[in-house]
Design a protein around this motif. Structure first.
Motif, PDB file in Angstrom:
ATOM      1  N   PHE A   4       2.776   7.972  -3.693  1.00 30.64           N
ATOM      2  CA  PHE A   4       2.769   6.518  -3.634  1.00 30.64           C
ATOM      3  C   PHE A   4       4.170   5.920  -3.704  1.00 30.64           C
ATOM      4  CE2 PHE A   4      -1.483   7.585  -5.229  1.00 30.64           C
ATOM      5  CZ  PHE A   4      -2.264   6.873  -4.339  1.00 30.64           C
ATOM      6  N   LEU A   7       5.435   4.972  -0.250  1.00 36.30           N
ATOM      7  CA  LEU A   7       4.738   3.971   0.558  1.00 36.30           C
ATOM      8  C   LEU A   7       5.599   2.748   0.880  1.00 36.30           C
ATOM      9  CD1 LEU A   7       1.082   3.970  -0.825  1.00 36.30           C
ATOM     10  CD2 LEU A   7       1.931   4.885   1.338  1.00 36.30           C
ATOM     11  N   CYS A  49      11.980   2.246  -4.608  1.00 35.73           N
ATOM     12  CA  CYS A  49      11.478   3.563  -4.198  1.00 35.73           C
ATOM     13  C   CYS A  49      12.623   4.563  -4.075  1.00 35.73           C
ATOM     14  CB  CYS A  49      10.737   3.443  -2.874  1.00 35.73           C
ATOM     15  SG  CYS A  49      10.487   5.004  -2.002  1.00 35.73           S
ATOM     16  N   ALA A 293       0.482  -3.962  -1.586  1.00 36.26           N
ATOM     17  CA  ALA A 293       0.467  -2.514  -1.813  1.00 36.26           C
ATOM     18  C   ALA A 293       1.869  -1.978  -2.077  1.00 36.26           C
ATOM     19  CB  ALA A 293      -0.145  -1.803  -0.603  1.00 36.26           C
ATOM     20  N   SER A 297       2.798  -0.201  -5.519  1.00 45.83           N
ATOM     21  CA  SER A 297       3.285   1.175  -5.490  1.00 45.83           C
ATOM     22  C   SER A 297       4.602   1.301  -6.239  1.00 45.83           C
ATOM     23  CB  SER A 297       3.460   1.638  -4.039  1.00 45.83           C
ATOM     24  OG  SER A 297       2.228   1.654  -3.356  1.00 45.83           O
ATOM     25  N   ASN A 300       3.887   0.770  -9.974  1.00 40.70           N
ATOM     26  CA  ASN A 300       3.207   1.931 -10.542  1.00 40.70           C
ATOM     27  C   ASN A 300       4.179   3.080 -10.766  1.00 40.70           C
ATOM     28  OD1 ASN A 300       0.708   3.720 -11.033  1.00 40.70           O
ATOM     29  ND2 ASN A 300       1.694   4.749  -9.307  1.00 40.70           N
TER      30      ASN A 300
END
Length: 315
Positions: A4, A7, A49, A293, A297, A300
């Motif tokens: 994830f 993403l 990310c 999302a 992501s 999270n």
């Protein structure tokens, strides 16, 4: 974390359909604001990310500045990682930071150079700086806390326009200043530096900002045909892009025929979200879900990493 965490790097693709459909189904004001918001959120998530992937993947590499406990076997077992991927993520993040820094420096440098070049060209009590230059150009120079925004226009541009078209040009540039369109442009430029998949949104925002100013200009002069004629003539006169093209410009290179066609058509409906049961409504929903999302992501992955590291880091 798992897969994830990656993403946010690809979810910007969900916004591409709405970037192409906004001009037909949304007011330019709503399109610019919507796409700018999507770009900012998705760019931040992409940066998070890359940072998380780099931290997790390189925690065991000797010489890293992370606490030793972050490379304990318990942490390695709880967090999926790959040193090659982590190193690549850190290198990509470094490239992103350099690109963002260069874009910011270039913007600020050109802005400062433009202000110095104006000198005493701005008459007292006027927001228009008329420069004796045969090259045709007109652009909105953003203001600062100590100095208001200015409209910079050359004699070469004004000489090619009729009196009513000049009024349309000035109204267009005043709309850029009033609504701070340079912030939308800069934000999407920086977002595109973070994730190349956001470049179509950058182009769509640039177009929407010009259309937004076109509509404000048409409302100010009271004649959409006058503004359309001014846009067309200014584009024909501007054979080369102005030196300060990072700012909103009346004759900026781009889809001028679409702008003229839109001005010759009906006034756009003042909606900021397309109807649900239309292709544009579906595209907007997909973009909204992709943005949500992406944010979830990134959140999270960040929370998972913090909880694991907090559990193994000594107080």
């Amino acid at each position: 974390m798992g897969v994830f965490v990656f993403l946010p790097l690809v979810l910007p693709l969900t916004a591409l359909p709405i970037a192409r459909l906004t001009e037909q189904h949304l007011h330019p004001r709503g399109a610019a604001r919507l796409l700018t918001g999507i770009s900012i959120v998705m760019a931040l998530c992409s940066a998070v990310c890359l940072a998380l992937t780099g931290v997790v993947g390189t925690a065991q590499i000797p010489g890293n500045p992370l606490p030793d406990s972050w490379s304990d076997p318990e942490v390695r077992a709880a967090l999926p990682y790959h040193e090659t991927v982590g190193t690549a993520a850190l290198l990509a993040l470094a490239v992103v930071l350099v690109a963002v820094g260069r874009t910011l420096v270039r913007h600020l440098r050109i802005r400062a150079r433009a202000r110095r070049a104006l000198g005493r060209a701005l008459p007292a009590g006027s927001d228009v700086a008329l420069l004796p230059d045969p090259a045709p150009y007109a652009y909105a120079l953003p203001g600062s806390p100590r100095s208001p925004g200015r409209i910079v226009v050359s004699t070469g541009m004004l000489d090619g326009l009729a009196e009513d078209e000049r009024a349309a040009l000035l109204a267009h540039e005043r709309a850029h200043l009033a609504h701070r369109h340079h912030r939308h442009l800069l934000a999407t430029q920086l977002a595109a530096c973070v994730n190349p998949f956001l470049r179509p949104l950058q182009r769509a925002v640039a177009y929407s900002a010009e259309r937004w100013a076109d509509e404000e200009s048409a409302q100010a002069v009271g004649d959409r045909r006058v503004t359309a004629r001014a846009v067309a003539r200014a584009a024909l006169a501007a054979h080369r892009a102005p030196a300060y093209a990072v700012f909103p410009a009346f004759a900026a290179p781009g889809p001028v025929p679409r702008r003229v066609a839109a001005l010759l058509g009906p006034v756009p409906t003042p909606r900021n979200w397309p109807p649900a049961r239309t292709p544009a409504g579906l595209a907007a929903l997909v973009a909204a879900l992709g943005t949500a999302a992406s944010a979830l992501s990134a959140l999270n992955a960040a929370v998972a990493l913090l909880l694991v590291l907090k559990a193994v880091t000594p107080l």
